[in-house]
Design a protein around this motif. Sequence first.
Motif, PDB file in Angstrom:
ATOM      1  N   MET A   1      47.035  -9.597 111.173  1.00  0.00           N
ATOM      2  CA  MET A   1      47.412  -9.882 109.618  1.00  0.00           C
ATOM      3  C   MET A   1      46.057  -9.575 108.950  1.00  0.00           C
ATOM      4  O   MET A   1      45.150 -10.390 109.301  1.00  0.00           O
ATOM      5  N   GLU A   2      46.204  -9.081 108.135  1.00  0.00           N
ATOM      6  CA  GLU A   2      45.035  -8.444 107.326  1.00  0.00           C
ATOM      7  C   GLU A   2      44.654  -9.648 106.054  1.00  0.00           C
ATOM      8  O   GLU A   2      45.634 -10.034 105.378  1.00  0.00           O
ATOM      9  N   THR A   3      43.540 -10.055 105.789  1.00  0.00           N
ATOM     10  CA  THR A   3      43.201 -11.146 104.689  1.00  0.00           C
ATOM     11  C   THR A   3      43.211 -10.265 103.292  1.00  0.00           C
ATOM     12  O   THR A   3      43.026  -8.968 103.341  1.00  0.00           O
ATOM     13  N   PRO A   4      43.520 -10.890 102.241  1.00  0.00           N
ATOM     14  CA  PRO A   4      43.273 -10.175 100.726  1.00  0.00           C
ATOM     15  C   PRO A   4      41.917  -9.636 100.675  1.00  0.00           C
ATOM     16  O   PRO A   4      41.837  -8.442 100.040  1.00  0.00           O
TER      17      PRO A   4
ATOM     18  N   LYS B   1      38.734  -4.487  99.924  1.00  0.00           N
ATOM     19  CA  LYS B   1      37.754  -3.633 100.777  1.00  0.00           C
ATOM     20  C   LYS B   1      38.332  -2.200 100.630  1.00  0.00           C
ATOM     21  O   LYS B   1      37.534  -1.015 100.272  1.00  0.00           O
ATOM     22  N   LYS B   2      39.516  -2.139 101.252  1.00  0.00           N
ATOM     23  CA  LYS B   2      40.100  -0.903 101.277  1.00  0.00           C
ATOM     24  C   LYS B   2      40.391   0.075 100.131  1.00  0.00           C
ATOM     25  O   LYS B   2      40.014   1.209  99.915  1.00  0.00           O
ATOM     26  N   LEU B   3      40.864  -0.838  98.936  1.00  0.00           N
ATOM     27  CA  LEU B   3      41.053  -0.354  97.540  1.00  0.00           C
ATOM     28  C   LEU B   3      39.699   0.265  96.955  1.00  0.00           C
ATOM     29  O   LEU B   3      39.882   1.329  96.542  1.00  0.00           O
ATOM     30  N   ILE B   4      38.587  -0.522  97.308  1.00  0.00           N
ATOM     31  CA  ILE B   4      37.438  -0.028  96.632  1.00  0.00           C
ATOM     32  C   ILE B   4      36.972   1.016  97.249  1.00  0.00           C
ATOM     33  O   ILE B   4      36.577   2.093  96.667  1.00  0.00           O
ATOM     34  N   GLY B   5      37.072   1.336  98.791  1.00  0.00           N
ATOM     35  CA  GLY B   5      36.769   2.177  99.241  1.00  0.00           C
ATOM     36  C   GLY B   5      37.487   3.778  98.848  1.00  0.00           C
ATOM     37  O   GLY B   5      37.040   4.690  98.870  1.00  0.00           O
ATOM     38  N   VAL B   6      38.879   3.529  98.883  1.00  0.00           N
ATOM     39  CA  VAL B   6      39.515   4.595  98.300  1.00  0.00           C
ATOM     40  C   VAL B   6      39.262   5.137  96.780  1.00  0.00           C
ATOM     41  O   VAL B   6      39.118   6.128  96.488  1.00  0.00           O
TER      42      VAL B   6
END
Length: 61
Positions: free
Chosen positions: A1-4, A9-14
């Motif tokens: 399970m991934e934390t918010p 971090k993924k969104l910022i990277g994208v």
Amino acid sequence: METPSMDAKKLIGVVVIVFLGFWMFTDPNGLASTSKTVGAEGWDLATQLFTGVIDFVGALG
């Protein structure tokens, strides 16, 4: 399970990748110039950091 925070971090990277891709296609010369400047400044800062560490360690001995 991934934390918010992982999702953020993924969104910022994208977002960063999309921004750089857009910049590369709209102004490749500007991106190259900025990259060159940032690289040179980063190298200068790294050089100053390591010189300071070497001087500090030398002063200890």
